[in-house]
Structure formats: C-alpha cells, structure tokens
Design an enzyme around this catalytic site. Structure first.
Site, PDB file in Angstrom:
ATOM      1  N   TYR A  66      66.042  37.581 153.784  1.00 49.01           N
ATOM      2  CA  TYR A  66      66.414  36.547 154.752  1.00 49.01           C
ATOM      3  C   TYR A  66      67.437  35.609 154.118  1.00 49.01           C
ATOM      4  O   TYR A  66      67.219  35.074 153.021  1.00 49.01           O
ATOM      5  CB  TYR A  66      65.191  35.741 155.193  1.00 49.01           C
ATOM      6  CG  TYR A  66      64.306  36.441 156.212  1.00 49.01           C
ATOM      7  CD1 TYR A  66      64.671  37.651 156.792  1.00 49.01           C
ATOM      8  CD2 TYR A  66      63.096  35.885 156.590  1.00 49.01           C
ATOM      9  CE1 TYR A  66      63.861  38.283 157.716  1.00 49.01           C
ATOM     10  CE2 TYR A  66      62.271  36.507 157.517  1.00 49.01           C
ATOM     11  CZ  TYR A  66      62.662  37.709 158.072  1.00 49.01           C
ATOM     12  OH  TYR A  66      61.853  38.338 158.989  1.00 49.01           O
ATOM     13  N   HIS A 133      58.428  46.172 155.662  1.00 50.99           N
ATOM     14  CA  HIS A 133      59.240  45.525 156.691  1.00 50.99           C
ATOM     15  C   HIS A 133      59.688  46.485 157.800  1.00 50.99           C
ATOM     16  O   HIS A 133      59.508  46.208 158.982  1.00 50.99           O
ATOM     17  CB  HIS A 133      60.467  44.884 156.035  1.00 50.99           C
ATOM     18  CG  HIS A 133      61.139  43.850 156.876  1.00 50.99           C
ATOM     19  ND1 HIS A 133      62.052  42.953 156.379  1.00 50.99           N
ATOM     20  CD2 HIS A 133      61.022  43.551 158.190  1.00 50.99           C
ATOM     21  CE1 HIS A 133      62.460  42.147 157.351  1.00 50.99           C
ATOM     22  NE2 HIS A 133      61.861  42.502 158.460  1.00 50.99           N
TER      23      HIS A 133
END
Length: 357
Positions: A66, A133
């Site tokens: 991120y 993820h």
C-alpha cells in the site's frame, strides 16, 4: 450485556472461529500516503488514526505494498504507543520488485520475505493477522499452509486469513489445515457492497460454515455509493482506466462506476434521506446486516470522512428501506443455488413433508 461507547467501535466482535476480539469497523490504511496520487498526507493520516483509536477502534488493515510501503511505515509509527492493544493486519502476495518474479506471489519465499519487511516497517516483532492477498493460481496449497503455520509457530504471526481467492480453494485449504493440525484461517477478505454482491453465492456461505469471519473491502464501492459520481464520470472503459492514476480511474478499473452502480447509488441516497443519514452510512450499515460480516474496512482520506463513516454503526432500517436496497442491487445466485430453491427441486427431495432445520 456489554456496555458500548458512543461510537460503538468498542462493541467488539469475535473474528471467525477464534477468540480474537475486533471492532465492528476496521480502519483501512490504503489512503496513508500520497504516492498513488489520491491519499492523505502524514498529518491527516495521523488524525484519521487518532480519531479511530480514540473512539475505541482496535482493528487496522494494511498491506505490504500500500502506497509503496508508506502505509505500513506510518502505521508502525502511529501504533507504537498502543501496539499491544491493537490488532494489526497486513497482507502479502503483491510484487515488491518489478523484475524479480519471486518477490510476489503466494509461495514460501515471497511470504517470508514480505512478512520480514512488514515487521520492520510496522516496528513490531509480530503480526496479529496475516492475509494471503491475491490468489496466484500457481502455488500448491500445502506450501502456503505449511509456511503460514511455520510463521505462527515462530511467533511472528498470531492468526491467518485469506483474500481474493475462489471459495473452493479456501474451503479446501481450511479442511487440509484442520486435518493436518496446522493453523486454520480465521478471516476472509472479499469485495462486498451493494454493487458487488456475488460473494453471496458461495464465498460468504462457505466462510460461515468453515469458521472464517468476513471482512469486506471497498464497502462503499470506491466512493460510488456515497453519491459522489454521476453519469458524466463514465468517460472511459475499465481497460483505459487501469492506466490512470486518479481515484476515479481506480474505481472505473474495478468496474464499480457503471450505469448499474450509479442506479444503485441513487437509491442509497434516497434511502439515506428518508432515514436521516448520509449515503455512506447507509451503504456501510447494509453490509453489516449479515452476521457473517465481522468488520467492513473503511478507508477515509480525511478524519471528517472517517467520523461520518462511523455513524454507520447507529443506522437503523425499516423493512421498506431494506426491500428497496435489496431490489435494486439483487444478483442472480446461479446454478445450483437457483435450481435448488425451485419448488420442483424441493418436492423431489421432501415431497409434501414438512422438515425443519
């Protein structure tokens, strides 16, 4: 009965088939950092964090890539004083070096290296929750599960989760983990909102049966359900949008900003007006009606947006409002679900007998 504060963030829920207590809304950190062109600067990110934690929130979501690692770095700094009281969740799978094929994916080498890097950025010696993820379609499930279990046994990870993976793979992995005595999965992170409801076909029922708490990402469909976009924003298709660097480009690329999505957003806004709430609060509150959903992830760009989102915990619907939201957003469950719900199928199994579960 548990006494809750004003915001109800401190009315904690148990995550999946575990004893871990988390707040009913998780704080997303994908907006921490401006590297992607639409996030928050450090001062505002700190305000967001302080607002959430100050109201009793304890469940914070991030990922190894991120904002190119900035999200984890800032979160590690912000969380340092309250580390033991917080539940920090991060993810691995995203490619960390564009020319290194082993720097991403679900395999052991990617997992271990990613976790070690996340621990350094987060300034901690353990992760409360580690998610796979995105499913890579290549790595054997036994390799994933055993590597995850090794991290738990080493004390570097406490609990395990999975995100963006087919339901049959998740259920298979959970069964293998249970049979072999490896650490089970306790959380399933999926896209789930009034625009994207196809998780109701298999993912959410599977999670309920297999002991995984559902953690919806993008519960506001990238902002579409806040009524911020209009038909004039439908300017390019998802392929062209993928090359853009604005928040709107990301939403289009994810196929949330469509004619159907805008029609659903219009009804959300109308219901919000009727109940005296904002569209964001209504859309968030709708996702929390399913008992399988433990904590939608809210990702605000400002502390003011976060404060508005927290109001979702106080929304109450009547049957008319719920029916409007259900009708406009309904999806077909498909085979075999639609087939099994037909009277002919029911009669084949039960005849005219009445059998209760």
């Amino acid at each position: 009965m548990t006494r809750c504060g004003v915001s109800a963030l401190d009315c904690y829920r148990v995550l999946g088939r575990s004893g871990l207590r988390v707040s009913p809304l998780a704080l997303g950190s994908m907006t921490f950092g401006t590297e992607w062109g639409w996030g928050s600067d450090k001062l505002e990110a700190r305000r967001i964090f302080d607002t959430y934690v100050g109201r009793g929130g304890n469940f914070i979501d991030t990922a190894n890539q991120y904002t190119n690692g900035t999200a984890e770095e800032w979160l590690g700094e912000f969380a340092a004083a309250d580390r033991e009281s917080l539940v920090l969740a991060t993810k691995y799978s995203a490619l960390r070096r564009l020319t290194d094929p082993n720097s991403g994916g679900n395999h052991r080498k990617s997992m271990i290296a990613s976790v070690e890097a996340s621990l350094r950025r987060l300034r901690t010696d353990y992760l409360d929750l580690l998610y796979l993820h995105l499913w890579d379609g290549l790595t054997p499930v036994e390799e994933i599960l055993r590597a995850m279990d090794d991290l738990v046994r080493a004390g570097k990870v406490l609990y395990l989760g999975i995100s963006d993976t087919p339901a049959w793979q998740v259920s298979r992995m959970q069964a293998i983990a249970e049979l072999r005595g490896w650490s089970p999965l306790i959380a399933l992170q999926i896209e789930y909102n009034l625009i994207e409801r196809t998780g109701e076909r298999d993912l959410i029922p599977m999670a309920r049966q297999m002991g995984l708490g559902v953690i919806p990402w993008s519960p506001l469909a990238g902002g579409v359900l806040t009524n911020k976009y209009h038909r004039a924003d439908l300017t390019c298709d998802s392929v062209a949008a993928a090359a853009g660097d604005s928040r709107k480009h990301l939403v289009i690329a994810n196929e949330s900003l469509t004619e159907r999505g805008l029609a659903i957003a219009t009804v959300v806004a109308e219901v919000a007006e009727k109940v005296g709430r904002t569209p964001a609060q209504v859309a968030l509150a709708w996702t929390m009606r399913d008992p399988s959903v433990i904590a939608p992830i809210v990702g605000a760009r400002t502390a003011r947006q976060l404060a508005d989102n927290l109001g979702a915990l106080e929304v109450e619907f009547d049957e008319e409002h719920l029916q409007r939201l259900e009708r406009v957003s309904a999806v077909e469950l498909g085979f075999p679900h639609d087939f099994l719900s037909r009277p002919a199928a029911h009669r084949t199994v039960f005849g005219d007998l009445q059998v209760q579960a």
